[in-house]
Design a protein around this motif. Structure first.
Motif, mmCIF file in Angstrom:
data_model
loop_
_atom_site.group_PDB
_atom_site.id
_atom_site.type_symbol
_atom_site.label_atom_id
_atom_site.label_comp_id
_atom_site.label_asym_id
_atom_site.label_seq_id
_atom_site.Cartn_x
_atom_site.Cartn_y
_atom_site.Cartn_z
ATOM 1 N N ALA A 1 48.272 156.016 18.538
ATOM 2 C CA ALA A 1 47.965 155.261 19.745
ATOM 3 C C ALA A 1 46.475 155.417 20.019
ATOM 4 O O ALA A 1 45.904 156.477 19.776
ATOM 5 N N MET A 2 45.855 154.386 20.505
ATOM 6 C CA MET A 2 44.425 154.414 20.823
ATOM 7 C C MET A 2 44.266 154.256 22.323
ATOM 8 O O MET A 2 44.749 153.283 22.895
ATOM 9 N N ILE A 3 43.645 155.242 22.949
ATOM 10 C CA ILE A 3 43.281 155.138 24.362
ATOM 11 C C ILE A 3 41.937 154.441 24.389
ATOM 12 O O ILE A 3 40.938 154.982 23.923
ATOM 13 N N ARG A 4 41.909 153.208 24.884
ATOM 14 C CA ARG A 4 40.681 152.416 24.850
ATOM 15 C C ARG A 4 39.642 152.967 25.818
ATOM 16 O O ARG A 4 38.499 153.138 25.455
ATOM 17 N N ALA A 5 40.047 153.187 27.053
ATOM 18 C CA ALA A 5 39.076 153.707 28.021
ATOM 19 C C ALA A 5 39.754 153.962 29.362
ATOM 20 O O ALA A 5 40.712 153.292 29.713
ATOM 21 N N PHE A 6 39.259 154.938 30.038
ATOM 22 C CA PHE A 6 39.501 155.089 31.469
ATOM 23 C C PHE A 6 38.313 155.811 32.051
ATOM 24 O O PHE A 6 37.624 156.561 31.358
ATOM 25 N N PHE A 7 38.042 155.525 33.295
ATOM 26 C CA PHE A 7 36.867 156.074 33.955
ATOM 27 C C PHE A 7 37.251 156.570 35.333
ATOM 28 O O PHE A 7 38.113 155.998 35.987
ATOM 29 N N VAL A 8 36.596 157.618 35.756
ATOM 30 C CA VAL A 8 36.781 158.160 37.096
ATOM 31 C C VAL A 8 35.478 157.920 37.860
ATOM 32 O O VAL A 8 34.389 158.230 37.356
ATOM 33 N N HIS A 9 35.587 157.365 39.040
ATOM 34 C CA HIS A 9 34.407 157.109 39.867
ATOM 35 C C HIS A 9 33.665 158.431 40.099
ATOM 36 O O HIS A 9 34.297 159.466 40.347
ATOM 37 N N PRO A 10 32.336 158.416 40.004
ATOM 38 C CA PRO A 10 31.563 159.661 40.176
ATOM 39 C C PRO A 10 31.865 160.424 41.468
ATOM 40 O O PRO A 10 31.803 161.655 41.490
ATOM 41 N N ASP A 11 32.207 159.713 42.538
ATOM 42 C CA ASP A 11 32.540 160.396 43.794
ATOM 43 C C ASP A 11 33.826 161.231 43.679
ATOM 44 O O ASP A 11 34.077 162.082 44.526
ATOM 45 N N TRP A 12 34.629 160.955 42.654
ATOM 46 C CA TRP A 12 35.899 161.649 42.474
ATOM 47 C C TRP A 12 35.907 162.529 41.226
ATOM 48 O O TRP A 12 36.951 163.061 40.836
ATOM 49 N N ALA A 13 34.753 162.698 40.616
ATOM 50 C CA ALA A 13 34.650 163.506 39.393
ATOM 51 C C ALA A 13 34.910 164.987 39.676
ATOM 52 O O ALA A 13 34.751 165.457 40.802
ATOM 53 N N ARG A 14 35.304 165.700 38.624
ATOM 54 C CA ARG A 14 35.504 167.149 38.652
ATOM 55 C C ARG A 14 36.641 167.570 39.601
ATOM 56 O O ARG A 14 36.604 168.641 40.191
ATOM 57 N N ARG A 15 37.648 166.703 39.730
ATOM 58 C CA ARG A 15 38.806 167.020 40.571
ATOM 59 C C ARG A 15 40.110 167.009 39.791
ATOM 60 O O ARG A 15 41.188 167.005 40.375
ATOM 61 N N GLY A 16 40.021 166.932 38.465
ATOM 62 C CA GLY A 16 41.222 166.940 37.631
ATOM 63 C C GLY A 16 41.837 165.570 37.389
ATOM 64 O O GLY A 16 42.866 165.467 36.724
ATOM 65 N N ILE A 17 41.211 164.525 37.901
ATOM 66 C CA ILE A 17 41.782 163.186 37.741
ATOM 67 C C ILE A 17 41.754 162.745 36.283
ATOM 68 O O ILE A 17 42.729 162.191 35.769
ATOM 69 N N GLY A 18 40.649 163.000 35.583
ATOM 70 C CA GLY A 18 40.563 162.640 34.174
ATOM 71 C C GLY A 18 41.625 163.341 33.343
ATOM 72 O O GLY A 18 42.267 162.731 32.487
ATOM 73 N N ARG A 19 41.844 164.610 33.606
ATOM 74 C CA ARG A 19 42.881 165.367 32.892
ATOM 75 C C ARG A 19 44.262 164.791 33.181
ATOM 76 O O ARG A 19 45.107 164.697 32.284
ATOM 77 N N GLN A 20 44.503 164.394 34.432
ATOM 78 C CA GLN A 20 45.794 163.796 34.780
ATOM 79 C C GLN A 20 45.982 162.453 34.082
ATOM 80 O O GLN A 20 47.064 162.163 33.566
ATOM 81 N N LEU A 21 44.928 161.626 34.057
ATOM 82 C CA LEU A 21 45.015 160.340 33.361
ATOM 83 C C LEU A 21 45.285 160.548 31.874
ATOM 84 O O LEU A 21 46.108 159.840 31.276
ATOM 85 N N LEU A 22 44.613 161.516 31.277
ATOM 86 C CA LEU A 22 44.823 161.797 29.865
ATOM 87 C C LEU A 22 46.249 162.281 29.618
ATOM 88 O O LEU A 22 46.924 161.820 28.689
ATOM 89 N N ALA A 23 46.732 163.189 30.437
ATOM 90 C CA ALA A 23 48.098 163.711 30.270
ATOM 91 C C ALA A 23 49.123 162.586 30.404
ATOM 92 O O ALA A 23 50.076 162.512 29.615
#
Length: 91
Positions: A1-23
């Motif tokens: 499977a290829m994850i094309r892209a996801f982005f977290v708005h800079p105001d919400w960075a470093r809150r675990g959102i990227g890890r949750q999206l990846l999981a």
């Protein structure tokens, strides 16, 4: 499977959102029968994916409509005998 892209708005960075999206993406891919995952990461995302067990397998540039080129890293999930112990992977 290829994850094309996801982005977290800079105001919400470093809150675990990227890890949750990846999981969630990993869980969905596994549920669909995929056993290997790849990501086309922009360079700022590389440290997150490395921390989650992905390795850079190729560096490339994507041409943009304005003639510029966006550097990316193609990353692949490292294969493990047993599931990695990280908060990135949905068991």
């Amino acid at each position: 499977a290829m994850i094309r892209a996801f982005f977290v708005h800079p105001d919400w960075a470093r809150r675990g959102i990227g890890r949750q999206l990846l999981a969630l993406s990993e869980r969905g891919a596994r549920a669909a029968g995929f056993s290997q995952l790849e990501i086309a990461a922009t360079l700022p995302g590389v440290p997150l994916y490395e921390a989650c067990g992905y390795k850079v397998v190729e560096r490339a540039e994507v041409p943009l409509p304005n003639g510029e080129r966006l550097p990316i890293a193609r990353m692949r999930e490292a294969r493990h005998e047993s599931p990695p112990v990280t908060p990135c992977h949905a068991g």
